[in-house]
Design a protein around this motif. Structure first.
Motif, mmCIF file in Angstrom:
data_model
loop_
_atom_site.group_PDB
_atom_site.id
_atom_site.type_symbol
_atom_site.label_atom_id
_atom_site.label_comp_id
_atom_site.label_asym_id
_atom_site.label_seq_id
_atom_site.Cartn_x
_atom_site.Cartn_y
_atom_site.Cartn_z
ATOM 1 N N ASP A 67 5.022 -2.401 9.367
ATOM 2 C CA ASP A 67 3.903 -1.845 8.615
ATOM 3 C C ASP A 67 2.599 -2.324 9.263
ATOM 4 O OD1 ASP A 67 1.989 -1.068 6.792
ATOM 5 O OD2 ASP A 67 2.955 -1.971 5.041
ATOM 6 N N ALA A 68 1.831 -1.407 9.774
ATOM 7 C CA ALA A 68 0.565 -1.764 10.424
ATOM 8 C C ALA A 68 -0.514 -2.135 9.422
ATOM 9 C CB ALA A 68 0.086 -0.612 11.298
ATOM 10 N N ARG A 69 -0.239 -1.949 8.129
ATOM 11 C CA ARG A 69 -1.199 -2.253 7.062
ATOM 12 C C ARG A 69 -2.558 -1.594 7.338
ATOM 13 N NH1 ARG A 69 0.039 -6.140 3.372
ATOM 14 N NH2 ARG A 69 -2.160 -6.606 3.091
ATOM 15 N N SER A 70 -2.509 -0.322 7.653
ATOM 16 C CA SER A 70 -3.744 0.425 7.930
ATOM 17 C C SER A 70 -4.632 0.445 6.697
ATOM 18 C CB SER A 70 -3.401 1.866 8.321
ATOM 19 O OG SER A 70 -2.649 1.890 9.502
ATOM 20 N N ARG A 71 -5.926 0.471 6.920
ATOM 21 C CA ARG A 71 -6.864 0.608 5.809
ATOM 22 C C ARG A 71 -6.690 1.985 5.168
ATOM 23 N NH1 ARG A 71 -10.780 -3.299 5.639
ATOM 24 N NH2 ARG A 71 -10.948 -4.653 7.473
ATOM 25 N N TRP A 72 -6.942 2.049 3.874
ATOM 26 C CA TRP A 72 -6.703 3.295 3.146
ATOM 27 C C TRP A 72 -7.609 4.425 3.633
ATOM 28 C CZ3 TRP A 72 -2.211 3.259 1.226
ATOM 29 C CH2 TRP A 72 -1.669 2.114 0.636
ATOM 30 N N ARG A 73 -8.742 4.097 4.212
ATOM 31 C CA ARG A 73 -9.616 5.156 4.715
ATOM 32 C C ARG A 73 -9.193 5.659 6.101
ATOM 33 N NH1 ARG A 73 -13.123 0.588 4.701
ATOM 34 N NH2 ARG A 73 -13.593 -0.212 6.787
ATOM 35 N N ASN A 74 -8.206 4.985 6.701
ATOM 36 C CA ASN A 74 -7.663 5.410 7.993
ATOM 37 C C ASN A 74 -6.579 6.466 7.730
ATOM 38 O OD1 ASN A 74 -6.325 5.738 10.428
ATOM 39 N ND2 ASN A 74 -6.035 3.554 10.814
ATOM 40 N N VAL A 78 -2.505 6.035 7.336
ATOM 41 C CA VAL A 78 -1.855 6.254 6.035
ATOM 42 C C VAL A 78 -0.767 7.314 6.151
ATOM 43 C CG1 VAL A 78 -2.219 7.102 3.685
ATOM 44 C CG2 VAL A 78 -3.820 5.464 4.684
ATOM 45 N N MET A 79 -1.011 8.354 6.940
ATOM 46 C CA MET A 79 0.002 9.392 7.123
ATOM 47 C C MET A 79 1.210 8.846 7.886
ATOM 48 S SD MET A 79 -0.968 11.873 5.402
ATOM 49 C CE MET A 79 0.271 13.071 5.919
ATOM 50 N N ALA A 80 0.963 7.933 8.840
ATOM 51 C CA ALA A 80 2.077 7.298 9.555
ATOM 52 C C ALA A 80 2.899 6.443 8.595
ATOM 53 C CB ALA A 80 1.547 6.457 10.708
ATOM 54 N N LEU A 81 2.215 5.717 7.710
ATOM 55 C CA LEU A 81 2.912 4.911 6.712
ATOM 56 C C LEU A 81 3.717 5.799 5.771
ATOM 57 C CD1 LEU A 81 3.454 2.250 5.194
ATOM 58 C CD2 LEU A 81 1.269 2.588 4.000
ATOM 59 N N ARG A 82 3.131 6.915 5.380
ATOM 60 C CA ARG A 82 3.852 7.858 4.514
ATOM 61 C C ARG A 82 5.163 8.284 5.160
ATOM 62 N NH1 ARG A 82 4.182 13.452 4.036
ATOM 63 N NH2 ARG A 82 4.299 14.292 1.897
ATOM 64 N N ARG A 99 -1.094 -3.426 -3.135
ATOM 65 C CA ARG A 99 -0.958 -2.485 -2.019
ATOM 66 C C ARG A 99 0.356 -1.725 -2.109
ATOM 67 N NH1 ARG A 99 -3.000 -1.518 3.103
ATOM 68 N NH2 ARG A 99 -1.471 -0.599 4.514
ATOM 69 N N THR A 100 1.464 -2.438 -2.319
ATOM 70 C CA THR A 100 2.757 -1.749 -2.314
ATOM 71 C C THR A 100 2.971 -0.909 -3.574
ATOM 72 O OG1 THR A 100 3.928 -3.704 -3.179
ATOM 73 C CG2 THR A 100 3.825 -3.432 -0.780
ATOM 74 N N ALA A 101 2.188 -1.138 -4.619
ATOM 75 C CA ALA A 101 2.246 -0.229 -5.772
ATOM 76 C C ALA A 101 1.857 1.186 -5.343
ATOM 77 C CB ALA A 101 1.321 -0.722 -6.880
ATOM 78 N N ARG A 102 0.922 1.291 -4.409
ATOM 79 C CA ARG A 102 0.531 2.610 -3.901
ATOM 80 C C ARG A 102 1.632 3.226 -3.049
ATOM 81 N NH1 ARG A 102 -5.811 2.435 -1.987
ATOM 82 N NH2 ARG A 102 -6.686 1.490 -3.861
ATOM 83 N N TYR A 103 2.472 2.389 -2.461
ATOM 84 C CA TYR A 103 3.546 2.902 -1.615
ATOM 85 C C TYR A 103 4.516 3.769 -2.421
ATOM 86 C CZ TYR A 103 2.251 -0.400 2.152
ATOM 87 O OH TYR A 103 1.594 -1.077 3.140
ATOM 88 N N PHE A 104 4.672 3.452 -3.709
ATOM 89 C CA PHE A 104 5.554 4.235 -4.573
ATOM 90 C C PHE A 104 5.160 5.714 -4.536
ATOM 91 C CE2 PHE A 104 6.115 5.908 -9.005
ATOM 92 C CZ PHE A 104 7.487 6.039 -8.972
ATOM 93 N N TRP A 105 3.874 5.978 -4.599
ATOM 94 C CA TRP A 105 3.382 7.351 -4.604
ATOM 95 C C TRP A 105 3.444 7.958 -3.206
ATOM 96 C CZ3 TRP A 105 2.997 8.854 -9.441
ATOM 97 C CH2 TRP A 105 2.784 7.866 -10.419
#
Length: 313
Positions: A67-74, A78-82, A99-105
């Motif tokens: 996980d590169a832990r990209s900033r949410w504005r990147n 974020v699309m790579a993490l998705r 942070r990982t709570a957002r990963y659920f979505w």
């Protein structure tokens, strides 16, 4: 004949544990429990770069993603993490952070074990934040249907790693998070303790990252016999060194959790900066881990730490 759909065993599982080091190694028990509960599944670990090597060496995972832990504005990040989060039948979120709570979505709301209230396997314990990490994770997995979590996970795959030093030796861990200096016992005290170790026939070995080199140099000035390994061991190699040590003494920091996991006898020094009831390393045997907790580590004497060691080796 039973009616209704039968629950299917997940075939693709994602385990999320990003760090830090102490938290990561305290998840070895849950890692093993998840593998034992799903022996036929393809299990992927999502972690951060410092812990990827440990994850790849461990016997519990078929793949490791970083996980590169990209900033949410990147948006690109974020699309790579998705993409990394999609395609799993079940996710065990052992990080359970904001942070990982957002990963659920981002993951498309799959079957999810974690702290997200709307998840199918939510860890719905209102006191979860007041529990020790190990107890909280055990409770989380129990609510997800995994009843058996080992008290002492199998770490035999780490036992032979790293340099084999002259025995007996004692490991000193003088570092801690740079932004929390109050978690550090003064390096001079470690040097004085190292002198006592030498007098008792123990070789003092200083470990830590490259940033801890000045602390090792200060210890070496007071105790020239001390061996400096700061910045010279990978995490797997550090585990092997700690596993063969007679004892380890250190601050509330990740390597002390590694020492406890490897069965090393430990003396861990806590200040008011952290609560040992929530974060102290837990050993496998009674008396393996001794916690000395004082409000200000600058007031903790060398003699008190030396007495806690009891010099059995």
């Amino acid at each position: 004949m039973r009616g209704g759909p039968q629950k299917t065993e997940p075939e693709r599982i994602l385990v999320i544990r990003l760090g830090a080091l102490g938290d990561f190694v305290q998840s070895f028990g849950p890692f093993q429990a998840i593998r034992q509960a799903h022996p036929g599944a393809h299990i992927t670990l999502l972690t951060t770069r410092p812990f990827a090597e440990l994850g790849r060496l461990a016997p519990w995972f078929d793949a490791v993603e970083v996980d590169a832990r990209s900033r949410w504005r990147n948006l690109k990040g974020v699309m790579a993490l998705r993409g990394q989060l999609r395609g799993y039948d079940r996710v065990y979120d052992l990080q359970t952070s904001g942070r990982t709570a957002r990963y659920f979505w981002l993951a498309g709301r799959p079957e999810w074990s974690g702290h997200v209230a709307r998840a199918a396997l939510a860890h719905a314990n209102p006191w979860r934040d007041d529990m020790h990490t190990r107890a909280r994770q055990r409770d989380q997995l129990r609510m997800a249907g995994i009843e058996d979590m080992p008290v002492q996970p199998d770490v035999s795959w780490l036992a032979g790693r790293g340099p084999h030093l002259p025995s007996p030796y004692a490991v000193l861990v003088p570092g801690a998070a740079p932004h929390r200096p109050a978690k550090r016992w003064p390096a001079r005290r470690y040097g004085e303790l190292a002198q006592k170790m030498v007098a008792q026939g123990l070789l003092p070995v200083v470990v830590g990252g490259a940033a801890d080199k000045p602390l090792a140099e200060m210890i070496h000035q007071l105790c020239p016999q001390a061996l400096d390994l700061t910045g010279q061991t990978s995490l797997p190699d550090l585990a092997g060194v700690l596993g063969r040590a007679a004892v380890a003494v250190g601050n509330d920091t990740g390597p002390m959790h590694v020492a406890a996991l490897m069965g090393c006898r430990c003396v861990v020094l806590f200040s008011a900066e952290s609560n040992p009831a929530l974060t102290a390393p837990l050993g496998a045997a009674p008396g393996q881990v001794c916690v000395l907790s004082v409000r200000d580590l600058a007031l903790l004497s060398v003699d008190r730490v030396a007495a806690a060691l009891a010099w059995r080796h």
